[in-house]
Design a protein around this motif. Structure first.
Motif, mmCIF file in Angstrom:
data_model
loop_
_atom_site.group_PDB
_atom_site.id
_atom_site.type_symbol
_atom_site.label_atom_id
_atom_site.label_comp_id
_atom_site.label_asym_id
_atom_site.label_seq_id
_atom_site.Cartn_x
_atom_site.Cartn_y
_atom_site.Cartn_z
ATOM 1 N N SER A 45 0.828 -1.205 0.000
ATOM 2 C CA SER A 45 0.000 0.000 0.000
ATOM 3 C C SER A 45 0.863 1.255 0.000
ATOM 4 C CB SER A 45 -0.929 -0.008 1.215
ATOM 5 O OG SER A 45 -1.658 1.195 1.308
ATOM 6 N N GLN A 68 1.307 4.092 -3.023
ATOM 7 C CA GLN A 68 1.102 5.522 -2.793
ATOM 8 C C GLN A 68 2.320 6.323 -3.240
ATOM 9 O OE1 GLN A 68 1.635 7.270 0.998
ATOM 10 N NE2 GLN A 68 -0.254 8.463 0.904
ATOM 11 N N ASN A 89 -4.357 6.568 1.318
ATOM 12 C CA ASN A 89 -4.374 5.253 1.971
ATOM 13 C C ASN A 89 -4.270 5.371 3.491
ATOM 14 O OD1 ASN A 89 -1.718 6.018 2.226
ATOM 15 N ND2 ASN A 89 -0.873 4.004 1.717
ATOM 16 N N ALA A 138 -5.766 -4.356 2.440
ATOM 17 C CA ALA A 138 -5.330 -2.961 2.433
ATOM 18 C C ALA A 138 -6.138 -2.190 1.402
ATOM 19 C CB ALA A 138 -3.839 -2.869 2.116
ATOM 20 N N LEU A 179 -6.923 1.597 -0.771
ATOM 21 C CA LEU A 179 -6.493 2.898 -1.268
ATOM 22 C C LEU A 179 -7.641 3.532 -2.030
ATOM 23 C CD1 LEU A 179 -3.833 0.780 -1.810
ATOM 24 C CD2 LEU A 179 -2.766 3.016 -2.239
#
Length: 773
Positions: free
Chosen positions: A78, A82, A96, A191, A193
């Motif tokens: 993650s 990003q 995130n 996870a 985003l």
């Protein structure tokens, strides 16, 4: 038998027809987004909001999930995504859970300089000694943390966290849990985003590039067993378009191969294939041009449906060649079958009136494409094919009577037994009546599993559902922002009532100039702030000048003019703001998206006395439109059927033939409806379209079976030819049932089954009963 001379005329006509088709396909681009296939609004307001949903902020949202690995590994991926995507100009924001103030330098500078104007929390502008002492205590704790050395300058420069508060206004109201410093789904190791793209959701070329970037960035992180999940309107649009393009390629290649195989097996002549290719290429070309002229574009689904006409539009030249004896003049063949062929074309086109005049652009395209294609194929068969037939002396390789077919025709002596399956079908429909499903979901190209993933990600990430949308209108941008701020009390009451959990609007990103002036006016003078800072740090281990940058920034903020919409031009905030606040024809509009709507009626009631706020329940409006168009389709179907019956009465001029034709068509439709009911399928617009097409094909078969046939040879030619036509239609529509696009799948399955019933009942009921003996 001597081999005929090379038919140069036929070869030249085929080449010109193929060249015309290629030119038309090259010159007319296909539209592949589903927006071009869906209903328009019933009034200016609904049409406006539908357009903005397709082109505005809702279509720019991309939701990502990463799963399939331990949580520390998912957090690494993650953070890596990003970092990889934050500097990419394809993205407005990449979120995130980590506030990366270095996402872009422009965003950092804009938010930092105007943080006291933009921060919505009033406590970030509370510079009393007591408030500052608490803030300085928090700064001290932060400096003592492991990340203190990295963020020390930011902590001392912004002790009240105005910058963080202003940045949080860009974040949605998420329902996630923080784990390893990033967002995770609340109920599973996934996870999350949330991205916003600079490209509109319906810009398929740019959105496809966005998805390729996401996949490449993820692969570059060496994810191992972890997998990337993507969802959002643009994801669905690109996948739908890609699937549709694959369907077009499949139909173009496989349809030609299958139909060519059937025709070669039947006629054993490549010149027959060449002759039959002429009406196909011409009907496809003319249909494309007519649809383009009438609707302004050609949708991929219309072409996919049109490609299946390869198995239907070719019925007419197959009927001409299949009924011809070797050496017979084609005019004599047309004299025998021409009347039935004209009746079949006319009734088939009349059977499509419900589709043509349904009012839905996409479905009307299907009907227009089919009707024009059938008409052109019939005209080419009647007026051009005779010359091509003579040029190559085209006729079936097998002709004359057939003992097998003659024995098969004896089954008609027991046609009364057809009442058994028909009565069973009627009884089943009476016990399990078909329900009419008028929801827009019937036209959705999105699989159910993808819908479930999208709903789950939206819930976790606080992404608003555009099915309920509000629009505030005013003469100026500032008036819209002030109006949205005035509605804040309404949102608060609705949240307290549990009707919604929050809203996303332009005022959240850019307060009105009036609000900004009020916030700046509340800032203290330099002298007063210095005194408050000195008092607040008395008992804390800070140097006297530790907060000099903080004092300087506040002093600068007092001199800054309020930010306007025009000031956002060229900044990262412009991309975030423009879908929510925009001008159309001299009027300004602000879109408001409620998050997690629980009580739509309460929201509509609360805004009932707000004349400048347009509230549209998109799902209800579009489903209402779908219901309207379904009813309109049914009405036009009845009109078309009534006209077709009138044509049959006039054209057949025989009560017995009329009864046999209508009985066979009716039996095929009743049996098809019973199967749909048995499978648990509700009757949707897609099925109504399919029924209209089955109706047209059934009439074709019934009319040729019911045609007076004086000898065994003619009956055998009819049987062989209709079997060939039926095989082509079943194969092409069966191929359609394997497509990726659900709408095409449903049409393919329904029509393929329907034409099988049409062939069986047409043979049994419409044909003449053999004499006993």
């Amino acid at each position: 038998m001597t081999r005929p001379a090379r038919p140069h005329f036929l070869a030249a006509v085929l080449a010109l027809s193929a060249l015309l088709a290629a030119t038309v396909m090259w010159a007319i681009p296909l539209r592949l987004d589903m927006a071009g296939f869906l209903p328009k609004g019933h009034d200016d307001g609904t049409r406006f909001l539908l357009r903005e949903v397709q082109e505005g902020v809702a279509g720019t949202v991309v939701m990502l999930g990463i799963e399939g690995a331990p949580e520390p590994e998912l957090a690494r991926l993650s953070l890596g995504l990003q970092k990889a995507l934050s500097g990419d100009p394809q993205f407005v924001s990449v979120m995130n859970g980590v506030f990366s103030v270095q996402q872009t330098q422009g965003l950092h500078n804009a938010m930092m300089a105007h943080r006291y104007q933009l921060a919505p929390d009033a406590s970030t502008r509370d510079f009393s000694p007591q408030a500052l002492e608490q803030a300085f205590d928090t700064v001290l704790d932060g400096l003592g943390s492991s990340a203190g050395s990295v963020f020390s300058d930011m902590l001392l420069r912004d002790p009240t966290k105005a910058f963080l508060n202003a940045l949080q206004a860009l974040e949605p109201d998420v329902q996630v849990r923080m784990q390893h410093g990033v967002w995770f789904a609340s109920d599973q190791p996934r996870a999350l985003l949330l991205l916003r793209t600079t490209a509109p959701g319906m810009d398929l070329v740019r959105q496809k590039a966005v998805q390729q970037t996401l996949q490449s960035a993820f692969a570059g992180l060496h994810p191992g067993p972890a997998r990337l999940l993507m969802s959002g309107p643009s994801i669905f649009a690109v996948r739908s378009a890609s699937g549709m393009r694959a369907d077009m390629d499949l139909m173009a290649l496989c349809s030609i191969l299958m139909v060519a195989g059937v025709l070669y097996w039947r006629f054993r002549s490549l010149w027959v294939l060449a002759a039959i290719g002429v009406p196909f290429f011409l009907s496809l070309s003319v249909a494309m041009v007519v649809v383009r002229l009438v609707f302004g574009y050609v949708h991929g689904i219309a072409l996919g449906f049109g490609m299946t006409m390869l198995g239907v539009a070719l019925d007419y030249p197959v009927l001409l060649i299949g009924h011809r004896d070797r050496g017979e003049g084609p005019e004599a063949t047309l004299h025998r079958i021409g009347h039935s062929l004209r009746l079949g074309v006319t009734t088939a086109i009349l059977g499509l009136t419900g589709m043509i005049f349904c009012g839905l652009p996409g479905l009307a395209q299907l009907g227009t494409f089919a009707a024009v294609g059938l008409m052109v194929a019939a005209c080419v068969t009647l007026y051009l094919m005779p010359r091509l037939v003579v040029a190559a002396d085209l006729a079936p390789s097998v002709s004359g009577p057939s003992r097998k077919l003659a024995r098969a025709e004896t089954v008609r002596r027991y046609r009364v037994l057809c009442l058994v399956p028909v009565l069973i079908s009627v009884f089943w429909l009476w016990q399990h009546p078909l329900m009419l499903d008028t929801r827009l979901a019937a036209l959705s190209p999105i699989p159910e599993q993808a819908h479930l993933l999208d709903d789950a990600l939206r819930h976790e990430l606080g992404v608003p559902d555009a099915s309920l949308m509000l629009a505030v209108s005013a003469p100026s941008a500032q008036a819209v922002l002030e109006r949205e701020e005035a509605l804040a009390g309404v949102w608060t009451r609705l949240q307290q009532q549990g009707a919604l959990s929050g809203v996303q609007d332009a005022a959240r990103l850019l307060p009105s100039m009036k609000t900004q002036r009020h916030r700046v006016a509340s800032l203290p003078s330099v002298a007063d702030l210095q005194n408050a800072v000195a008092e607040a740090r008395q008992n804390l281990p800070f140097k006297p000048d530790a907060f000099s940058a903080f004092v300087h920034d506040v002093a600068s903020a007092r001199t800054l003019t309020p930010l306007s919409v025009q000031d956002m031009a060229g900044t990262p905030l412009e991309a975030a703001l423009s879908p929510l606040l925009f001008e159309r024809q001299g009027q300004w509009f602000g879109l408001v998206f409620p998050e997690r709507v629980q009580d739509r009626a309460a929201i509509e009631h609360a805004l009932a006395d707000q004349p400048d706020v347009l509230v549209v329940d998109m799902k209800r409006e579009i489903d209402g439109l779908s219901a309207h168009y379904t009813a309109r389709t049914l009405r036009w179907m009845l009109v078309g059927c009534a006209l077709a019956v009138g044509v049959l009465v006039y054209g057949l001029r025989s009560v017995s033939r009329l009864v046999r034709v209508t009985a066979s068509v009716g039996a095929a439709l009743i049996s098809l409806l019973a199967v749909l009911a048995g499978l648990g399928h509700p009757l949707t617009l897609i099925h109504l379209i399919s029924l209209q097409f089955v109706l047209g094909v059934s009439l074709d078969y019934a009319l040729f079976f019911a045609r007076p046939q004086l000898d065994d040879a003619e009956r055998a030619r009819t049987m062989r030819t209709l079997l060939t036509c039926n095989a082509m239609t079943v194969l092409t529509f069966g191929l359609l049932a394997t497509c990726n696009t659900p709408l095409l799948q449903e049409i393919g399955k329904t029509v393929a089954l329907g034409v099988l019933f049409a062939m069986a009942y047409g043979f049994l009921l419409a044909g003449q009963r053999p004499k006993m003996g």
